[in-house]
Structures are given as structure tokens and as C-alpha cells.
Design a protein around this motif. Structure first.
Motif, PDB file in Angstrom:
ATOM      1  N   LEU A  58      34.239  29.879  49.988  1.00  0.00           N
ATOM      2  CA  LEU A  58      33.106  30.728  49.635  1.00  0.00           C
ATOM      3  C   LEU A  58      33.009  30.899  48.122  1.00  0.00           C
ATOM      4  O   LEU A  58      31.913  30.811  47.537  1.00  0.00           O
ATOM      5  CB  LEU A  58      33.249  32.094  50.303  1.00  0.00           C
ATOM      6  CG  LEU A  58      32.153  33.110  49.970  1.00  0.00           C
ATOM      7  CD1 LEU A  58      30.844  32.730  50.655  1.00  0.00           C
ATOM      8  CD2 LEU A  58      32.572  34.526  50.345  1.00  0.00           C
ATOM      9  N   ARG A  59      34.136  31.138  47.479  1.00  0.00           N
ATOM     10  CA  ARG A  59      34.112  31.347  46.032  1.00  0.00           C
ATOM     11  C   ARG A  59      33.722  30.080  45.289  1.00  0.00           C
ATOM     12  O   ARG A  59      32.987  30.134  44.290  1.00  0.00           O
ATOM     13  CB  ARG A  59      35.477  31.866  45.570  1.00  0.00           C
ATOM     14  CG  ARG A  59      35.712  33.322  45.987  1.00  0.00           C
ATOM     15  CD  ARG A  59      37.095  33.819  45.657  1.00  0.00           C
ATOM     16  NE  ARG A  59      37.170  35.274  45.837  1.00  0.00           N
ATOM     17  CZ  ARG A  59      38.285  35.988  45.719  1.00  0.00           C
ATOM     18  NH1 ARG A  59      39.436  35.380  45.407  1.00  0.00           N
ATOM     19  NH2 ARG A  59      38.257  37.294  45.894  1.00  0.00           N
ATOM     20  N   THR A 114      34.055  31.349  32.117  1.00  0.00           N
ATOM     21  CA  THR A 114      34.722  32.656  32.154  1.00  0.00           C
ATOM     22  C   THR A 114      33.960  33.642  33.030  1.00  0.00           C
ATOM     23  O   THR A 114      34.552  34.354  33.853  1.00  0.00           O
ATOM     24  CB  THR A 114      34.870  33.224  30.739  1.00  0.00           C
ATOM     25  OG1 THR A 114      35.666  32.325  29.960  1.00  0.00           O
ATOM     26  CG2 THR A 114      35.537  34.585  30.767  1.00  0.00           C
ATOM     27  N   SER A 115      32.642  33.695  32.874  1.00  0.00           N
ATOM     28  CA  SER A 115      31.869  34.646  33.675  1.00  0.00           C
ATOM     29  C   SER A 115      31.859  34.247  35.146  1.00  0.00           C
ATOM     30  O   SER A 115      31.908  35.101  36.034  1.00  0.00           O
ATOM     31  CB  SER A 115      30.440  34.760  33.150  1.00  0.00           C
ATOM     32  OG  SER A 115      29.723  33.549  33.330  1.00  0.00           O
ATOM     33  N   VAL A 116      31.824  32.948  35.436  1.00  0.00           N
ATOM     34  CA  VAL A 116      31.862  32.493  36.826  1.00  0.00           C
ATOM     35  C   VAL A 116      33.186  32.866  37.475  1.00  0.00           C
ATOM     36  O   VAL A 116      33.228  33.321  38.622  1.00  0.00           O
ATOM     37  CB  VAL A 116      31.614  30.980  36.913  1.00  0.00           C
ATOM     38  CG1 VAL A 116      31.876  30.460  38.315  1.00  0.00           C
ATOM     39  CG2 VAL A 116      30.186  30.646  36.486  1.00  0.00           C
ATOM     40  N   ALA A 117      34.276  32.688  36.745  1.00  0.00           N
ATOM     41  CA  ALA A 117      35.588  33.069  37.279  1.00  0.00           C
ATOM     42  C   ALA A 117      35.613  34.544  37.653  1.00  0.00           C
ATOM     43  O   ALA A 117      36.111  34.932  38.722  1.00  0.00           O
ATOM     44  CB  ALA A 117      36.679  32.751  36.258  1.00  0.00           C
ATOM     45  N   ARG A 118      35.068  35.370  36.800  1.00  0.00           N
ATOM     46  CA  ARG A 118      35.054  36.815  37.063  1.00  0.00           C
ATOM     47  C   ARG A 118      34.146  37.162  38.237  1.00  0.00           C
ATOM     48  O   ARG A 118      34.532  37.906  39.143  1.00  0.00           O
ATOM     49  CB  ARG A 118      34.596  37.558  35.807  1.00  0.00           C
ATOM     50  CG  ARG A 118      34.433  39.064  35.991  1.00  0.00           C
ATOM     51  CD  ARG A 118      34.028  39.735  34.684  1.00  0.00           C
ATOM     52  NE  ARG A 118      32.849  39.118  34.094  1.00  0.00           N
ATOM     53  CZ  ARG A 118      31.592  39.380  34.483  1.00  0.00           C
ATOM     54  NH1 ARG A 118      31.370  40.241  35.478  1.00  0.00           N
ATOM     55  NH2 ARG A 118      30.573  38.791  33.884  1.00  0.00           N
ATOM     56  N   LEU A 119      32.951  36.623  38.262  1.00  0.00           N
ATOM     57  CA  LEU A 119      31.988  36.939  39.314  1.00  0.00           C
ATOM     58  C   LEU A 119      32.435  36.450  40.693  1.00  0.00           C
ATOM     59  O   LEU A 119      32.040  37.019  41.712  1.00  0.00           O
ATOM     60  CB  LEU A 119      30.626  36.334  38.976  1.00  0.00           C
ATOM     61  CG  LEU A 119      29.892  36.956  37.789  1.00  0.00           C
ATOM     62  CD1 LEU A 119      28.716  36.089  37.368  1.00  0.00           C
ATOM     63  CD2 LEU A 119      29.425  38.362  38.137  1.00  0.00           C
ATOM     64  N   CYS A 120      33.259  35.420  40.708  1.00  0.00           N
ATOM     65  CA  CYS A 120      33.702  34.861  41.985  1.00  0.00           C
ATOM     66  C   CYS A 120      35.080  35.359  42.413  1.00  0.00           C
ATOM     67  O   CYS A 120      35.613  34.912  43.437  1.00  0.00           O
ATOM     68  CB  CYS A 120      33.690  33.333  41.920  1.00  0.00           C
ATOM     69  SG  CYS A 120      32.010  32.659  41.792  1.00  0.00           S
ATOM     70  N   GLY A 121      35.659  36.276  41.642  1.00  0.00           N
ATOM     71  CA  GLY A 121      36.866  36.940  42.105  1.00  0.00           C
ATOM     72  C   GLY A 121      38.174  36.265  41.786  1.00  0.00           C
ATOM     73  O   GLY A 121      39.217  36.626  42.357  1.00  0.00           O
ATOM     74  N   PRO A 137      31.466  38.027  46.168  1.00  0.00           N
ATOM     75  CA  PRO A 137      32.608  37.117  46.248  1.00  0.00           C
ATOM     76  C   PRO A 137      33.830  37.602  45.463  1.00  0.00           C
ATOM     77  O   PRO A 137      34.939  37.122  45.704  1.00  0.00           O
ATOM     78  CB  PRO A 137      32.070  35.803  45.665  1.00  0.00           C
ATOM     79  CG  PRO A 137      30.594  35.914  45.769  1.00  0.00           C
ATOM     80  CD  PRO A 137      30.280  37.366  45.610  1.00  0.00           C
ATOM     81  N   SER A 138      33.632  38.542  44.534  1.00  0.00           N
ATOM     82  CA  SER A 138      34.762  39.041  43.748  1.00  0.00           C
ATOM     83  C   SER A 138      35.566  40.102  44.502  1.00  0.00           C
ATOM     84  O   SER A 138      36.619  40.535  44.025  1.00  0.00           O
ATOM     85  CB  SER A 138      34.271  39.625  42.423  1.00  0.00           C
ATOM     86  OG  SER A 138      33.502  40.797  42.640  1.00  0.00           O
TER      87      SER A 138
END
Length: 270
Positions: free
Chosen positions: A200-201, A216-223, A161-162
Motif C-alpha cells: 500500500l505504501r 523526503t516528503s513521500v517517505a514521510r507521507l507514506c509512513g 498510509p502514514s
């Protein structure tokens, strides 16, 4: 979903699902409202995927083949409704906003068991019908693609997704121009490409939050470009920040009366 099971009666009860537990494809003769008071539930049909955090419920019309998967330990409230008494005239699965009152009604009514047909139970059902009939529709929905080229693009983004590439770059991998893919997104999903990718994200973000990942990690992993951008999109789409979702949406705010009636340790039956 050709191997789906026919379960004639849409049940009204409470089920506890372990993290990553799944329910195979099935369908009912009646309508059903599915609500997760804790955890996150993904519901799949042949046409779309929905994800239902604690501020959303899903309306599943009679005859719709669907399957479930839990993300995080999930308490599931199922409300079966005969076709003849339906408060909604929705022919397709639809995500509904769950107000505080609707939430408590779903929790309390599904916990009543044999008392649902008492005068008090019937009155509660009437109020529940009234609340469902006026609930706003606010989905996190990821429609499926039919065209094989578009389906391959969706698969690439599903796997990562990123991935921030645009349709021209993605199209080079599947043998289609950006213009063709733009048209196919509208045609197959009813959404623009940016709208579909945002859905999707958010779908993946809710899954990851349910698994205990940080904002923070979710924001990065989801793009999402920044954590602030993720929080803004999340709030505008779902009406809550990711932080408030983690701290309140995941908890089952059951009143003392409801808790007395709620069974635990239930498993999905045939």
C-alpha cells in the motif's frame, strides 16, 4: 464493476492520458499488455489494484474487468493479443518487469500502426512474445479485502498510509482482535499485514512521485520511519531508487525511429 463495458478487441496502440485522467471499467475478448513509458498508471480490478511505473507492465487476461487511472501525464502503450496466440499462460493480472529491450519493443511495436502485419512487423511481434514469456513477475499490488472488518482497516490505512498503528490498535476501531485481523489478512489478501502495508505504501509512493513530490516528503507521507528506510524498501521492491525513478523512469526514452512513428495528443476512445 457491474457497469463495465464490453470492448471486444483489445487494441494495440498508444494513448496519451492527462494527469488524473481515468478510463472506466471495461473488458476485452483478448489478452492485453498495458505499459506506461512515462507517468504512472493504476489498474483496478474487483480483486486488486496494481500500479505500473516505467519499469513494469501489466498483463491483463481476456475477460478481466479493469479500469485505469493516470498519475502524472502518462503515455500508455497497449498491446492486444488474441487468446489463440498468447505467449503467456497467466489466468490472473500480473505485473511484469520491463527490461530495456522489452521497453523499446513495446514502444516501437505499438507505434507501427498499419505496418504491424508486414514481415518486419511480424518478426518484431515474435521477439516481443519471446521477451514477454521470460519477463519476471514483480508486482506492486494491493489486494482487496472481503471481510467488512478487514475492509474497514484497509480503508483507514488507505486514507492515511502514514498511520503506524498495529493490528491490535486498528482492531479496536473495527471490533476485531489483532489475531483475527492477522488471520483475515492471510485469508483475504494472501499476504501478511506488514507485506500488505508495504505494498500500500509503495502504491501511494509511486503516485506521489509521479505528481512531483520530493523523495523526503513521500517517505514521510507514506509512513516510512526515515527517508533512508523508504529508499531501501523502494530499491529492494522495484530494483531502483526513488531518485533514479524520478530522473529516468518518468522519461520516455524513445529512439529517433520510434519517435517518428509515435502519434501525440491521442485520447481514449469508446
Amino acid at each position: 464493476m457491474s457497469n463495465s463495458r464490453h470492448l471486444p478487441e483489445a487494441p494495440t496502440d498508444i494513448r496519451d492520458l492527462a494527469a488524473t485522467a481515468s478510463v472506466t471499467a471495461h473488458w476485452h475478448d483478448g489478452h492485453q499488455v498495458v505499459y506506461a513509458s512515462s507517468g504512472v498508471l493504476a489498474v483496478h480490478t474487483a480483486e486488486s489494484r496494481w500500479i505500473t511505473p516505467a519499469h513494469r507492465a501489466l498483463w491483463i487476461p481476456a475477460g478481466t474487468v479493469h479500469s485505469h487511472r493516470a498519475f502524472g501525464v502518462t503515455r500508455l502503450h497497449l498491446f492486444g493479443i488474441p487468446k489463440a496466440t498468447s505467449p503467456l499462460k497467466l489466468a490472473e493480472p500480473t505485473a511484469l518487469t520491463v527490461t530495456p529491450l522489452l521497453r523499446e519493443l513495446l514502444i516501437a511495436y505499438t507505434a507501427l500502426g498499419g505496418e504491424r502485419e508486414t514481415p518486419a512487423g511480424r518478426r518484431m511481434r515474435g521477439v516481443l512474445f519471446d521477451q514477454l514469456a521470460t519477463a519476471p513477475e514483480q508486482p506492486v499490488r494491493v489486494p482487496a479485502a472481503r471481510d467488512p472488518r478487514l475492509a474497514e482497516v484497509c480503508r483507514l490505512l488507505e486514507e492515511d498510509p502514514s498511520d503506524s498503528r498495529g493490528l491490535e490498535a486498528l482492531g479496536r476501531e473495527v471490533g476485531a482482535s489483532g489475531r483475527t485481523l492477522t488471520r483475515l489478512f492471510r485469508q483475504d489478501t494472501g499476504m501478511t499485514f506488514p507485506q500488505w502495508r508495504t505494498q500500500l505504501r509503495l502504491y501511494h509512493a509511486l503516485r506521489l512521485l509521479a505528481e512531483g513530490r520530493s523523495v523526503t516528503s513521500v517517505a514521510r507521507l507514506c509512513g516510512f520511519a526515515t527517508t533512508s528506510a523508504f529508499i531501501d524498501v523502494f530499491r529492494r521492491s522495484l530494483g531502483h531508487t526513488p531518485g533514479s525513478y524520478i530522473h529516468s523512469g518518468q522519461k520516455s526514452h524513445i529512439s529517433g525511429w520510434s519517435l517518428h512513428n509515435v502519434g501525440v495528443g491521442l485520447v481514449w476512445g469508446p
